[in-house]
Design a protein around this motif. Structure first.
Motif, PDB file in Angstrom:
ATOM      1  N   LEU A  97      40.431  14.239 -10.124  1.00  0.00           N
ATOM      2  CA  LEU A  97      40.530  12.784 -10.093  1.00  0.00           C
ATOM      3  C   LEU A  97      41.902  12.372  -9.577  1.00  0.00           C
ATOM      4  O   LEU A  97      42.871  13.119  -9.648  1.00  0.00           O
ATOM      5  N   GLY A  98      41.984  11.167  -9.098  1.00  0.00           N
ATOM      6  CA  GLY A  98      43.252  10.640  -8.611  1.00  0.00           C
ATOM      7  C   GLY A  98      43.239  10.483  -7.109  1.00  0.00           C
ATOM      8  O   GLY A  98      42.799  11.374  -6.392  1.00  0.00           O
ATOM      9  N   TRP A  99      43.723   9.356  -6.634  1.00  0.00           N
ATOM     10  CA  TRP A  99      43.645   9.022  -5.219  1.00  0.00           C
ATOM     11  C   TRP A  99      45.020   8.874  -4.564  1.00  0.00           C
ATOM     12  O   TRP A  99      45.115   8.610  -3.384  1.00  0.00           O
ATOM     13  N   ALA A 100      46.077   9.048  -5.283  1.00  0.00           N
ATOM     14  CA  ALA A 100      47.378   8.621  -4.786  1.00  0.00           C
ATOM     15  C   ALA A 100      48.038   9.600  -3.824  1.00  0.00           C
ATOM     16  O   ALA A 100      48.953   9.220  -3.107  1.00  0.00           O
ATOM     17  N   PHE A 101      47.608  10.861  -3.790  1.00  0.00           N
ATOM     18  CA  PHE A 101      48.313  11.850  -2.979  1.00  0.00           C
ATOM     19  C   PHE A 101      47.365  12.597  -2.046  1.00  0.00           C
ATOM     20  O   PHE A 101      46.148  12.595  -2.214  1.00  0.00           O
ATOM     21  N   THR A 102      47.972  13.263  -1.067  1.00  0.00           N
ATOM     22  CA  THR A 102      47.217  13.988  -0.064  1.00  0.00           C
ATOM     23  C   THR A 102      46.376  15.105  -0.667  1.00  0.00           C
ATOM     24  O   THR A 102      46.784  15.756  -1.638  1.00  0.00           O
ATOM     25  N   ARG A 103      45.215  15.333  -0.073  1.00  0.00           N
ATOM     26  CA  ARG A 103      44.380  16.480  -0.450  1.00  0.00           C
ATOM     27  C   ARG A 103      44.435  17.571   0.613  1.00  0.00           C
ATOM     28  O   ARG A 103      43.791  18.604   0.464  1.00  0.00           O
ATOM     29  N   THR A 104      45.173  17.350   1.698  1.00  0.00           N
ATOM     30  CA  THR A 104      45.244  18.346   2.772  1.00  0.00           C
ATOM     31  C   THR A 104      46.652  18.860   3.027  1.00  0.00           C
ATOM     32  O   THR A 104      46.840  19.822   3.764  1.00  0.00           O
ATOM     33  N   GLY A 105      47.654  18.208   2.435  1.00  0.00           N
ATOM     34  CA  GLY A 105      49.039  18.566   2.713  1.00  0.00           C
ATOM     35  C   GLY A 105      49.664  17.697   3.784  1.00  0.00           C
ATOM     36  O   GLY A 105      50.828  17.907   4.155  1.00  0.00           O
ATOM     37  N   TYR A 106      48.923  16.703   4.265  1.00  0.00           N
ATOM     38  CA  TYR A 106      49.414  15.829   5.333  1.00  0.00           C
ATOM     39  C   TYR A 106      49.065  14.379   5.017  1.00  0.00           C
ATOM     40  O   TYR A 106      48.186  14.093   4.195  1.00  0.00           O
ATOM     41  N   TYR A 107      49.761  13.472   5.702  1.00  0.00           N
ATOM     42  CA  TYR A 107      49.482  12.046   5.613  1.00  0.00           C
ATOM     43  C   TYR A 107      49.336  11.490   7.023  1.00  0.00           C
ATOM     44  O   TYR A 107      49.895  12.030   7.986  1.00  0.00           O
ATOM     45  N   LEU A 108      48.624  10.399   7.148  1.00  0.00           N
ATOM     46  CA  LEU A 108      48.421   9.767   8.445  1.00  0.00           C
ATOM     47  C   LEU A 108      49.658   8.973   8.854  1.00  0.00           C
ATOM     48  O   LEU A 108      50.147   8.131   8.109  1.00  0.00           O
ATOM     49  N   ARG A 109      50.139   9.237  10.055  1.00  0.00           N
ATOM     50  CA  ARG A 109      51.277   8.512  10.622  1.00  0.00           C
ATOM     51  C   ARG A 109      50.826   7.474  11.663  1.00  0.00           C
ATOM     52  O   ARG A 109      51.398   6.397  11.768  1.00  0.00           O
ATOM     53  N   LYS A 110      49.785   7.808  12.411  1.00  0.00           N
ATOM     54  CA  LYS A 110      49.307   6.923  13.464  1.00  0.00           C
ATOM     55  C   LYS A 110      48.877   5.581  12.870  1.00  0.00           C
ATOM     56  O   LYS A 110      48.273   5.548  11.800  1.00  0.00           O
ATOM     57  N   PHE A 111      49.190   4.506  13.543  1.00  0.00           N
ATOM     58  CA  PHE A 111      48.906   3.121  13.147  1.00  0.00           C
ATOM     59  C   PHE A 111      49.882   2.601  12.089  1.00  0.00           C
ATOM     60  O   PHE A 111      49.803   1.436  11.704  1.00  0.00           O
ATOM     61  N   ILE A 112      50.764   3.443  11.594  1.00  0.00           N
ATOM     62  CA  ILE A 112      51.668   3.055  10.511  1.00  0.00           C
ATOM     63  C   ILE A 112      53.077   2.879  11.056  1.00  0.00           C
ATOM     64  O   ILE A 112      53.615   3.771  11.709  1.00  0.00           O
ATOM     65  N   ASP A 113      53.672   1.737  10.794  1.00  0.00           N
ATOM     66  CA  ASP A 113      55.052   1.488  11.200  1.00  0.00           C
ATOM     67  C   ASP A 113      55.958   1.763  10.007  1.00  0.00           C
ATOM     68  O   ASP A 113      56.029   0.964   9.068  1.00  0.00           O
ATOM     69  N   PRO A 114      56.660   2.896   9.989  1.00  0.00           N
ATOM     70  CA  PRO A 114      57.462   3.265   8.817  1.00  0.00           C
ATOM     71  C   PRO A 114      58.667   2.371   8.603  1.00  0.00           C
ATOM     72  O   PRO A 114      59.305   2.432   7.555  1.00  0.00           O
TER      73      PRO A 114
END
Length: 570
Positions: A401-418
């Motif tokens: 359970l839990g949705w807050a963190f990655t399940r693959t070891g990566y996060y999406l960068r595309k479309f995101i302005d850091p």
């Protein structure tokens, strides 16, 4: 005369929808100039939501091998919950529209047919506007028909409004090629209509179709028609026709000032600027759908700000593996030794170092994926180095359970302005068609028709050079070039709703969609890292029947033609 697209939902879905009860007739609508324009708005109104509006703030990517998402729709898809009565892709969405694609696309075709049947005698004082409106409606019909058959296979070609007493039992299912021929012919008519511009240059017309869109639709449709799913005999003539359409599109658009933008990373962070000399000369069509809830924006709601309540679609190790090394231009891996993708076959010519897996990759990797050690520019107002290792601030989550963190070891960068606290600009739009796709269509079709010719190399190298990737080596065989152009599509068009359809038209679903993997990273005592691949998710929808979506049961039963009754396997 300008169509008001802001009035799309408020106007065209109001009085125009009361036609059946007799209070407003079609004749009355088309004798009123404003209502005539509003009816064309209505035709545009069947444009569905794309982008992050699948399921609960999901991209289409986690329904392919590009990403994993811990959400009901994506999990249902992986579990095999695809039947003529249940389609996880078409689940109700809080912030999307047109989710029920079967009905949505047929509605668009219906409305386009009604408009085209009445446009000749409609109250449109300007002859130029009349022909432009006619061209837009014709192209919208071709678009909806193309989106329909791409998803469900060939469908009856309907070009007239149905009368109340229409006998649906007379409808028969043509071949896919017959459908594509109709679409291509419609696009050619629009291309020849000089009353449609090649580019929208005024803000008030944002969202309207142009002749450039006709080139894009024609190219994509002919490419699919030539692909293995619909061309089992590998008819070279189909590939030649697809190559000619793609080249026609590239030549026509570049002659009118279309070009690839210089900065791939920032290209996806804002809507297209509208002017006669725009900075964005690559976008062919951008879906005109403002954020429905700008406060609850894409980054705060899902795709990937670490630690938020739902992380959304996270890139898979398979996607990460597809990014080549920049210095050599060589693939990192040549395949996998095992069916679970945990034992990669490294390419010794690439220069890849498994101990430093994120160093020296294709620049599109850094524009698309946040990885361990990547810099996120605005976490709490400070630059944050991603910590996806076990125990890190952005660590892998393997709990049920839990949705807050990655399940693959990566996060999406595309479309995101850091650099933005909210993560994504509120006015970002979905780029449905862009010039890079036409170049890749050309490279693929030309190779299949004639082998890796100079034209095929030039097309793919144009896309690679934009991000300073080396040209492909000149001695590739047709099969080697095929694999390279397929990989180029994967990295260039990542998360842009291409991969889901590409693996189907190539008929490689059983090679790509059985499972996806991630990377578990451990920080050692000396501050180095060790890397272990693991299976993130096993999936069930990879059989041949899943190459097409099932026709909804209630609709399939309307038409008795045996071939139309249902798609194979359902």
């Amino acid at each position: 005369m300008v169509l008001s697209f802001l009035a799309l939902s408020a106007c065209s879905r109001d009085f125009l929808d009361i036609t059946p009860d007799g209070r407003t007739t079609l004749e009355e609508i088309f004798q009123d100039e404003k209502r005539t324009e509003a009816y064309l708005n209505r035709v545009y109104g069947s444009m569905p939501s794309y982008f992050w509006k699948y399921g609960f703030f999901d991209f289409l990517a986690p329904f392919s091998d590009e990403a994993y998402a811990y959400s009901g729709a994506a999990l249902g898809w992986a579990a095999g919950m695809l039947t003529p009565t249940i389609n996880p892709l078409h689940t109700p969405q809080e912030r999307g529209k047109g989710v029920y694609h079967w009905g949505t696309f047929w509605a668009g075709i219906r409305d386009a047919n009604v408009f085209l049947a009445n446009v000749e005698t409609a109250n449109i004082p300007s002859p130029t506007n009349r022909e432009r409106f006619r061209g837009e409606a014709r192209l919208l019909r071709a678009f909806y028909f193309w989106e329909l058959i791409k998803e469900y296979g060939p469908m009856p070609i309907v070009t007239e409004p149905f009368a109340n007493d229409y006998d649906y039992t007379t409808l028969t299912r043509p071949t896919f090629e017959e459908c594509v021929n109709f679409i291509a012919s419609e696009c050619d008519i629009v291309i020849g209509n000089s009353n449609l511009p090649m580019r929208i240059t005024t803000e008030a017309e944002r969202g309207r179709f142009t002749r450039a869109v006709a080139y894009a639709i024609k190219s994509q449709a002919l490419l699919y028609n030539a692909s293995p799913l619909w061309n089992p005999g590998n008819d070279k003539g189909r590939w030649t026709r697809a190559a000619e359409a793609a080249k026609q599109g590239v030549d026509a658009l570049t002659a009118q000032g279309y070009a690839l933008v210089g900065d791939y990373s920032n290209y996806f962070l804002s809507k297209t600027d509208i002017s006669s000399a725009p900075g964005d000369r690559e976008t062919i069509y951008e879906v005109h759908e403002p954020q429905i809830d700008p406060v609850f924006s894409i980054i705060n709601s899902i795709p990937s700000k670490p630690g938020m309540f739902k992380v959304g679609a996270t890139p898979t190790q398979e996607l990460v593996d597809s990014y080549e090394m920049q210095a050599t231009g060589e693939p990192v891996i040549l395949g996998y030794q095992d069916e679970e993708h945990t034992q990669p076959i490294y390419n010794p010519a690439s220069g890849y170092d498994p101990a430093n897996p994120y160093v020296g990759r294709d620049p599109r990797f850094y524009a698309t994926v946040w990885y361990n050690g990547a810099a996120y520019d605005n976490i709490g107002g400070e630059i944050h180095l991603m910590e996806t290792y076990v125990g890190g601030a952005d660590q892998l989550l393997v709990a049920p359970l839990g949705w807050a963190f990655t399940r693959t070891g990566y996060y999406l960068r595309k479309f995101i302005d850091p650099k933005l606290q909210s993560g994504q600009p509120e006015d970002t739009r979905w780029k449905k068609y862009r010039l890079a796709e036409l170049y890749l269509n050309l490279a693929e079709a030309e190779n299949e028709a004639n082998g890796p010719t100079g034209l095929a190399y030039s097309a793919i190298n144009t896309v690679r050079s934009r991000v300073h990737m080396p040209d492909l080596p000149q001695n590739l065989t047709q099969e080697q070039f095929r694999q390279r152009v397929r990989n180029e599509r994967r990295v260039e068009l990542a998360f842009e709703e291409q991969r889901f359809w590409d693996v189907r038209r190539w008929k490689i679903l059983d090679q790509t969609d059985k499972l996806v993997t991630g990377m578990e990273i451990t920080k050692e005592a000396d501050h180095s890292f060790s890397y272990k691949r693991f299976v993130t998710e096993y999936r069930a929808l990879w059989a041949d029947k899943n190459l097409l979506m099932p026709i909804p049961l209630t609709d399939a039963s309307i038409i008795p033609d045996f071939d139309l009754h249902q798609n194979p396997g359902y």
